[in-house]
Design an enzyme around this catalytic site. Structure first.
Site, PDB file in Angstrom:
ATOM      1  N   GLY A 168       0.790  -1.102   0.030  1.00 37.15           N
ATOM      2  CA  GLY A 168       0.015  -0.132  -0.184  1.00 37.15           C
ATOM      3  C   GLY A 168       0.727   1.383  -0.081  1.00 37.15           C
ATOM      4  O   GLY A 168       0.992   1.898  -0.975  1.00 37.15           O
ATOM      5  N   THR A 169       1.462   1.482   0.863  1.00 37.89           N
ATOM      6  CA  THR A 169       2.675   2.288   1.059  1.00 37.89           C
ATOM      7  C   THR A 169       2.997   3.576   1.270  1.00 37.89           C
ATOM      8  O   THR A 169       2.045   4.482   0.528  1.00 37.89           O
ATOM      9  CB  THR A 169       3.656   1.884  -0.159  1.00 37.89           C
TER      10      THR A 169
END
Lengths: 232, 233
Positions: free
Chosen positions: B33-34
Site C-alpha cells: 500500500g505504502t
C-alpha cells in the site's frame, strides 16, 4: 592433452577441415598460467606477452572477474575465452535470480563445462580453444577448478597450464603444502611463472588475481610490482 | 458493471464477492500500500518507507523492508503489487549485475532507472508497480529517479510515492528546501513518512530509512514509539 586432439578430428571433421591446424594453434597460443589454492585464498597468475610494445596492455585482461567471489583465467584462444567469460557471467546472474544466493564455485564450473561440452557434440560448431582456471571462495573455503575444451573439469590444489606446464607442475609439487597462506602463495605463484618466463618479468606483462573471503580481485600493476620487488 | 478489460485487477474481486465460500481477501493482491520517498542532497540520497504490506484489510507483513538494494550504491523503493515489484527488482538486479561486471565499473543510477523503466513500460498492462530508484554514482553524485505506474522515467530532487504519498505532497512542497544536509533530509523523511502513516490506512508499522553516498549505505529503523508525534486535536 593428446586425447583431445583425436576427439576434435573425429567429431568435427566435416564442418571444420582445419581442425588439426586449429589444435596446433591451441597449443602455440597457450601462454603459461598457473594457480594456487592456499589455506585462506586462491591465486591465479598468468603471463601476458603482447606481440608489440605499441599494444595498450591495460585495455585487455586475461584474469577476469565473473562475480564478486569468482574469477577466472585461461590458456588458449582469447576470442573464445571472451565468449565463455560472458556466458559464465550470465550463468552466475541467472543462478542468483532463481536461488537468491551467490553461485557456488562448483556449480558455476559445472555449468560452464556443460557449455564447453555442448560445443563438442553439436553440429556446425567447433570446441572452445581454451582451458580455463576458475577460482572462487564460498562457505569459508577456497576452490580452484580447471575446465578443458572437452568439457571435463577437475578440482586442483595447485596447477599449471600452457607451454611449460610440465615444469610448472613439477615446481609446484615441490613447493605446495596445505598450510600455505595467501601471501606466500602469491609469492610462489610468481616464482613459478618466472621459471618459464622468457625475458624480463614486469608488472605490465603478467597478471595476478586473488580470491579470498573478501572476494575476487585482479591485482593492479602497482600491487604486482610490489610482489615482483620481493622476488628480485 | 463488469470490467471490460481482462487485465483489470478488480475483475477477480467482482467474481468472488458473490461467492460466500471464499473470503474476499483471497482474490485481493498483496499490495505494498505504502508511503515511500527519496531525496537528493549534496553527496548522496536519503530514502525512506513505511513497513506495511496488506492483502485487503489484513496486514500480511507489518515489518516489511521496501527499500531494496539493486547494487552496492543503488536502491529502489517499492510500491504497488508486492509480487510485481519484487520480480522486477530481481530482474533489474540481474541485468545491472551483469552490466556492471562487463563494464568493470560501478553502474550509474540512471542506468538502473532505465532498466526499471524498460521493464515497467514493456509490461505496463500486466504490472502494478510504482518505483523510486535512488543511489550514488561517480558521475552525477546522488540522484533520485521516479518510475511510476505506466513506465515513465523522470529525475527529481525529491519524490514521494505509494498510496500514502497523496497526504504529504503539501508537507513536502512547504518543507523541502534545496541544499539540505544529510541529517536534515533524514529528519524530513522520517517526519513525512510518519505523517503519511498516520493518515493512510495502507501505510504503517515502522519507518525504514537509508542514506547512500560514496562512502556506502547506512540503514536505520524508527520504531513505533520513537516516531515523531503529531496531533491536530
Amino acid at each position: 592433452m593428446d586425447t583431445f586432439c583425436t576427439v576434435y578430428c573425429y567429431a568435427v571433421s566435416r564442418s571444420s577441415p582445419d581442425i588439426c591446424s586449429l589444435t596446433r594453434i591451441y597449443y602455440d597460443a597457450g601462454c603459461d598460467d598457473l594457480s594456487f589454492s592456499a589455506s585462506n585464498g586462491v591465486v591465479l597468475a598468468t603471463e601476458k606477452k603482447q606481440k608489440s610494445i605499441l599494444y595498450d596492455e591495460q585495455s585487455v585482461h586475461k584474469v577476469e572477474p565473473i562475480t564478486k567471489h569468482i574469477g577466472m583465467v585461461y590458456s588458449g584462444m582469447g576470442p573464445d575465452y571472451r565468449v565463455l567469460v560472458r556466458r559464465a557471467r550470465k550463468l552466475a546472474q541467472q543462478y542468483f535470480l532463481v536461488y537468491q544466493e551467490p553461485i557456488p564455485t562448483g556449480q558455476l564450473v559445472q555449468r560452464v563445462a556443460s557449455v564447453m561440452q555442448e560445443y563438442t557434440q553439436s553440429g556446425g560448431v567447433r570446441p572452445f580453444g581454451v582451458s580455463l582456471l576458475i577460482a572462487g571462495w564460498d562457505e569459508d573455503q577456497p576452490y580452484l577448478f580447471q575446465s578443458d575444451p572437452s568439457g571435463a573439469y577437475f578440482a586442483w590444489k595447485a596447477t599449471a597450464m600452457g607451454k611449460n606446464y610440465v615444469n610448472g607442475k613439477t615446481f609446484l609439487e615441490k613447493r605446495y603444502n596445505n598450510d600455505l597462506e595467501l601471501e606466500d602463495a602469491i609469492h610462489t605463484a610468481i616464482l613459478t611463472l618466472k621459471e618459464s618466463f622468457e625475458g624480463q618479468m614486469t608488472e605490465e606483462n603478467i597478471e595476478v588475481g586473488i580470491c579470498n573471503e573478501a572476494g575476487f580481485k585482479r591485482l593492479t600493476p602497482a600491487e604486482v610490482k610490489d610482489y615482483l620487488a620481493a622476488i628480485a | 458493471k463488469m470490467a471490460a478489460a481482462t487485465m483489470s485487477p478488480y475483475f477477480g474481486q467482482q467474481m468472488s464477492s458473490k461467492n460466500d465460500l471464499v473470503p474476499a481477501w483471497t482474490s485481493q493482491e498483496v499490495s505494498t500500500g505504502t508511503t515511500i520517498m527519496a531525496l537528493e542532497y549534496d553527496g548522496g540520497v536519503v530514502i525512506g518507507a513505511d513497513s506495511r504490506t496488506t492483502t485487503g484489510a489484513y496486514i500480511a507483513n507489518r515489518v516489511t523492508d521496501k527499500l531494496t538494494p539493486i547494487h552496492d550504491r543503488i536502491f529502489c523503493c517499492r510500491s504497488g503489487s508486492a509480487a510485481d515489484t519484487q520480480a522486477i527488482a530481481d530482474v533489474v538486479t540481474y541485468q545491472l549485475g551483469f552490466h556492471s561486471i562487463e563494464l568493470d565499473e560501478p553502474p550509474l543510477v540512471e542506468t538502473a532507472a532505465n532498466l526499471f523503466r524498460a521493464s515497467c513500460y514493456r509490461y505496463r498492462e500486466e504490472l502494478t508497480a510504482g518505483i523510486l530508484v535512488a543511489g550514488w554514482d561517480r558521475r552525477k553524485g546522488g540522484q533520485v529517479y521516479c518510475v511510476p505506474i505506466g513506465g515513465m522515467l523522470v529525475r527529481q530532487p525529491v519524490s514521494v510515492g505509494g498510496s500514502g504519498s497523496s497526504y504529504i505532497y503539501g508537507f513536502m512542497d512547504s518543507n523541502y528546501k534545496p541544499n539540505m544536509t544529510k541529517d536534515q533530509c533524514l529528519e524530513l523523511t522520517a517526519a513525512a513518512v510518519s505523517l503519511a502513516m498516520e493518515r493512510d490506512g495502507s501505510s504503517g508499522g515502522v519507518v525504514r530509512l537509508a542514506s547512500i553516498s560514496k562512502d556506502g549505505v547506512e540503514r536505520r529503523v524508527i520504531l513505533g514509539n520513537q516516531l515523531p508525534k503529531y496531533s491536530t486535536h
